[in-house]
Enzyme design. Structure first.
Site, short mmCIF file in Angstrom:
data_model
loop_
_atom_site.label_atom_id
_atom_site.label_comp_id
_atom_site.label_asym_id
_atom_site.label_seq_id
_atom_site.Cartn_x
_atom_site.Cartn_y
_atom_site.Cartn_z
N GLY A 11 0.81 -1.21 0.00
CA GLY A 11 0.00 0.00 0.00
C GLY A 11 0.84 1.26 0.00
O GLY A 11 2.08 1.21 -0.09
N GLN A 12 0.18 2.40 0.11
CA GLN A 12 0.88 3.69 0.04
C GLN A 12 1.95 3.83 1.11
O GLN A 12 3.11 4.12 0.80
CB GLN A 12 -0.13 4.85 0.18
N ILE A 39 -3.31 -10.89 7.52
CA ILE A 39 -3.52 -10.64 8.95
C ILE A 39 -4.81 -11.26 9.47
O ILE A 39 -5.06 -11.25 10.68
CB ILE A 39 -3.48 -9.13 9.28
N ALA A 62 -4.85 -2.23 6.32
CA ALA A 62 -6.10 -1.66 6.82
C ALA A 62 -7.14 -1.64 5.71
O ALA A 62 -6.81 -1.62 4.53
CB ALA A 62 -5.88 -0.23 7.34
N THR A 103 -6.14 6.50 12.87
CA THR A 103 -6.66 7.60 12.08
C THR A 103 -7.35 8.67 12.91
O THR A 103 -7.85 8.40 14.02
CB THR A 103 -7.69 7.05 11.05
N ASP A 104 -7.41 9.88 12.36
CA ASP A 104 -8.16 10.98 12.98
C ASP A 104 -9.66 10.72 12.94
O ASP A 104 -10.43 11.38 13.63
CB ASP A 104 -7.83 12.30 12.27
N TYR A 127 -15.71 3.24 9.16
CA TYR A 127 -14.24 3.21 9.10
C TYR A 127 -13.64 3.68 10.42
O TYR A 127 -12.78 3.00 11.00
CB TYR A 127 -13.76 4.09 7.94
N LYS A 131 -11.53 1.29 13.11
CA LYS A 131 -10.14 1.63 13.43
C LYS A 131 -9.99 1.86 14.94
O LYS A 131 -8.97 1.49 15.53
CB LYS A 131 -9.70 2.87 12.65
N TRP A 152 -5.16 12.49 6.56
CA TRP A 152 -5.05 13.05 5.21
C TRP A 152 -3.75 12.61 4.52
O TRP A 152 -2.99 13.41 3.99
CB TRP A 152 -5.12 14.58 5.26
#
Length: 285
Positions: A11-12, A39, A62, A103-104, A127, A131, A152
């Site tokens: 992933g990124q 996982i 994720a 995450t926020d 989401y 998380k 972000w």
């Protein structure tokens, strides 16, 4: 040996970790092939842990399709909660330190003060909820963990807001972008560097941390900066969230306070625009 295993390496963030590890000559790190990195399969995970005996793992895996998660609740929960728990259980058993990305979106985003790690969580999307559940199951199985909430995320890798805006900016004369959601863009290369810094420093300041770039902006102002740095003349029109309805609700204000990460972990965090300039340079814009 302090071998590090990376889950979700394709992933990124995983690609950014590969880039930063190569830059730093951080060689004792393994980006697992998919067949060793599922996982959701405890048996495969146990075999992987037995084979590598890692000192650290980084969990980048994720379910991040925010709107799709509203319809795929159980899939999102399996990846974001159950997958995290599977890894945490093995980390506790093998004495492995776990680095996990959150995450926020665990916050409702109804306030106007920078969010602390101790502030109340109240996710308003599937989401965000799954998380948060992932965060909550980890401490039950291991004390050796670092959870980093971020926001972000973008980079020169994979799909993200920066690359989307650059593409649209070249195709369209006008872009309508939300201005009433405030947060902080995070260059995934910086986050990858922070993760490797924690490992390199040998820190034992385990716990929950916030990590994004410094500063505050809106999606609209972020887009304006991207077009400006990319030399694009796209007209950018600010719109309210209500004018761009989505399946999942996003936090209106998710600016996170990074004081704890800077003091306890010794992290130097650049401003979001400084990092955007660096990313745009790498993209050749």
């Amino acid at each position: 040996m302090n071998k590090t295993l990376v889950f979700g390496g394709s992933g990124q963030l995983g690609q950014c970790l590969q880039h930063v590890a190569q830059q730093r000559s951080f060689t004792d790190i393994v980006f697992l092939p998919e067949e060793q990195a599922n996982i959701l399969n405890p048996d495969i995970l146990r075999t992987t842990f037995e084979q590598h005996r890692p000192a650290y793992i980084i969990n980048c895996a994720a379910y991040t399709a925010v709107d799709k998660a509203e319809d795929e609740v159980e899939i999102a929960r399996k990846v974001n909660r159950d997958g995290a728990e599977n890894l945490a259980r093995l980390c506790g058993e093998f004495g492995t330190t776990m680095l996990h990305i959150s995450t926020d979106f665990v916050f409702a985003g109804t306030g106007n003060e920078p969010l602390l790690e101790t502030d109340e969580t109240a996710p308003i999307s599937v989401y965000g909820l799954t998380k948060l559940e992932g965060e909550q199951v980890i401490p039950a199985h291991t004390e050796r963990y670092f959870i980093l909430r971020t926001s972000w995320l973008y980079s020169e890798y994979a799909g993200n807001f920066v690359k989307t805006m650059l593409r649209f900016g070249k195709e369209r004369e006008e872009m309508r972008v939300i201005w009433d959601q405030l947060g902080t863009p995070t260059y995934a290369i910086d986050l990858a560097g922070a993760l490797l810094h924690i490992i390199e420093s040998g820190s034992t300041a385990y716990g929950l941390y916030h990590y994004s770039n410094e500063g505050v902006t809106s999606w609209y102002d972020f887009a304006v900066a991207i077009f400006e740095l990319g030399g694009l003349t796209t007209r950018t029109v600010p719109i309210r969230t209500a004018e761009y309805p989505t399946k999942a609700t996003r936090p209106a204000f998710s600016v996170m306070d990074k004081t704890k990460a800077k003091t306890a972990l010794g992290l130097a965090i650049p401003h979001w625009r400084t990092s955007l300039v660096e990313c745009m340079g790498r993209l050749g814009e």
